[in-house]
Scaffold this active site. Structure first.
Site, PDB file in Angstrom:
ATOM      1  CG  HIS A  86      -2.000   1.053   1.158  1.00 59.37           C
ATOM      2  ND1 HIS A  86      -3.144   0.959   0.719  1.00 59.37           N
ATOM      3  CD2 HIS A  86      -1.860   2.421   1.530  1.00 59.37           C
ATOM      4  CE1 HIS A  86      -3.712   2.232   0.672  1.00 59.37           C
ATOM      5  NE2 HIS A  86      -3.052   3.077   1.101  1.00 59.37           N
ATOM      6  CE  LYS A 191      -8.390   2.379   3.313  1.00 60.25           C
ATOM      7  NZ  LYS A 191      -8.699   3.782   2.927  1.00 60.25           N
TER       8      LYS A 191
HETATM    9  N1  URA Z   1      -5.167   6.877   1.995  1.00 55.10           N
HETATM   10  C1  URA Z   1      -6.159   6.357   2.999  1.00 55.10           C
HETATM   11  O1  URA Z   1      -6.832   5.261   2.318  1.00 55.10           O
HETATM   12  N2  URA Z   1      -6.494   7.041   3.947  1.00 55.10           N
HETATM   13  C2  URA Z   1      -6.229   8.121   4.418  1.00 55.10           C
HETATM   14  O2  URA Z   1      -6.415   8.697   5.514  1.00 55.10           O
HETATM   15  C3  URA Z   1      -5.020   8.750   3.785  1.00 55.10           C
HETATM   16  C4  URA Z   1      -4.629   7.926   2.470  1.00 55.10           C
END
Ligand code: URA
Length: 442
Positions: A86, A191
């Site tokens: 990520h 997530k």
């Molecule tokens: N990406 C995300 O998923 N959340 C954030 O708060 C910042 C970047």
């Protein structure tokens, strides 16, 4: 006697610099999702968190409550070790496109759930949607099949994945509470924990085009996320990487897909190849797959073959021409010298002005829009040499984009014959930062 929890007490305590306990955090997230806490109250709490921060135990509880707001995917039956990456988001950051198939081509499974761009940072799904037919919506059966063969997918998260984050992120976006370390860390990690991967490599961007412009903040964000992942039983490491200038030459949607395909075919800009290989090495190491030179599968075509299979399996035609811009313009160097700066934020804003990004979540993006960066920090240029090409389906954003780009670059007066930084001698100036600034594992 147990007193009922109220949003007002929770907001007040946080506003006054106090600490929230697990029960309070779990209650407020759950009550917000159910509509029992109003947007105004949650906005006030987010602003209090923005100013007073959260301690480790609060970030942990906040993340767990967001994971618990939805379902955790079970990738248990996948025969390969699962590992994802990520990025905290940047300009020209197309790395997921070559990286997922590269890592899968060595036998790992990459269950990548990605997002869309907002403001000046691009979104992986927006980029991939410029491939004719490509579809980001997969059900769990399709995901399972793709993890088996070709070993990767790049998809939109289902509505079940951390729904609290979805609602909170939209609120943060309109209340200027996005760039807070605990809120970013919990948003990303909720997530990723819910996605069900065994291991995760984080690419924490640092520089003008990133959420974190200072190295100390990027390090603190990386540490917080690694800790949250470890607490949830994931193997996690993070690279802190430079985002002071754009990654590669292409910034936009279709143009970034085009550049990613070059990388998958063994060519492409050096920095994109270097970062793709560095992240692949981290991911493969966490997956327990021992590979000396991840770049070999870019050069021998195996990563490209995996890409073709992944795109086809998601409905796309990997061989169809990518959308082409109807309008273009080129900006030129006005003096000789060495490029000393190409500011990532300004270039990202220019691409956004041209239509590559969106202002509101419901906006659509122009797949053809973007900027091609012809000269990067450390490159020698002569007067009249192209610096940027602007691309769009519409002429309306060109003036604003030219303004951003005119303020994005600087040329230092060194001789045009000065060696480039990667061939540099001790005497030559260095205008580019190292791409990989640091590595954080705990
Ligand atoms: N990406 C995300 O998923 N959340 C954030 O708060 C910042 C970047």
């Amino acid at each position: 006697m147990t007193l009922a929890l109220t949003a007002i007490d929770i907001i007040r305590r946080k506003r006054d610099g106090g600490t929230l306990n697990d029960t309070e955090i779990s209650w407020i997230i759950s009550a917000y999702i159910k509509g029992q806490v109003a947007d105004e109250q949650m906005s006030a709490l987010l602003m209090a968190i923005f100013f007073t921060g959260m301690n480790d135990s609060e970030v942990h509880a906040w993340t767990s409550a967001m994971v618990a707001s939805g379902k955790t995917m079970n990738l248990g039956k996948v025969s390969r070790p699962t590992v994802d990456k990520h990025s905290t988001g940047g300009v020209g950051d197309k790395i997921s496109l070559p990286l997922a198939p590269l890592v899968a081509s060595f036998g790992a499974a990459v269950p990548q759930l990605s997002g869309r761009g907002l403001g000046h940072t691009g979104g992986t799904l927006d980029k991939l949607e410029s491939i004719p037919g490509w579809n980001c919506h997969l059900d769990s059966k399709q995901m399972g099949e793709l993890l088996h063969d070709p070993g990767c997918y790049i998809a939109a998260p289902s509505t079940d994945v951390a729904p609290a984050d979805k609602k909170l992120y939209a609120l943060r976006d309109i209340t200027c509470t996005v760039d807070s370390i605990p809120l970013i860390a919990s948003s990303i990690m909720s997530k990723k924990i819910a996605e069900g991967t065994d291991a995760l490599v984080l690419d924490v961007k640092c520089g003008s085009g990133a959420f974190m412009t200072k190295r100390e903040d990027a390090t603190s964000l990386a540490r917080t996320m690694v800790q949250l992942g470890n607490d949830a039983g994931l193997k996690v490491s993070a690279l802190i990487t430079d985002m002071s200038s754009p990654l590669g030459n292409a910034v936009g949607n279709a143009v970034e897909v085009g550049e990613s395909i070059e990388v998958l075919q063994g060519a492409g800009p050096d920095d994109v190849v270097e970062l793709t290989c560095a992240l692949a090495a981290e991911m493969l190491s966490l997956a327990g797959i021992d590979i000396d030179d991840p770049g070999k599968n870019l050069r021998n075509g195996k990563a490209y073959d995996t890409w073709v299979k992944m795109v086809q399996a998601q409905g796309g035609n990997p061989f169809a021409p990518l959308p082409h811009a109807r309008h273009s313009d080129t900006m030129y160097a006005n003096s000789h010298g060495t490029v000393s700066q190409v500011d990532a934020l300004r270039v990202g804003l220019a691409a956004w002005r041209l239509g590559a990004g969106r202002t509101r979540k419901e906006d659509s993006v122009d797949p053809c829009a973007g900027v091609i960066v012809h000269a990067r920090p450390g490159d020698n240029v002569t007067k009249g040499q192209p610096l940027f090409t602007l691309l769009s389906s519409s002429e309306s954003g060109f003036d604003a984009a030219r303004y951003e780009l005119a303020n994005s670059w600087q040329i230092a007066k060194e001789s045009p014959n000065t060696p480039l930084p990667h061939t540099k001698t001790d005497a030559s100036p260095s205008y580019s930062l190292p791409l990989i600034i640091d590595r954080v594992t705990s």
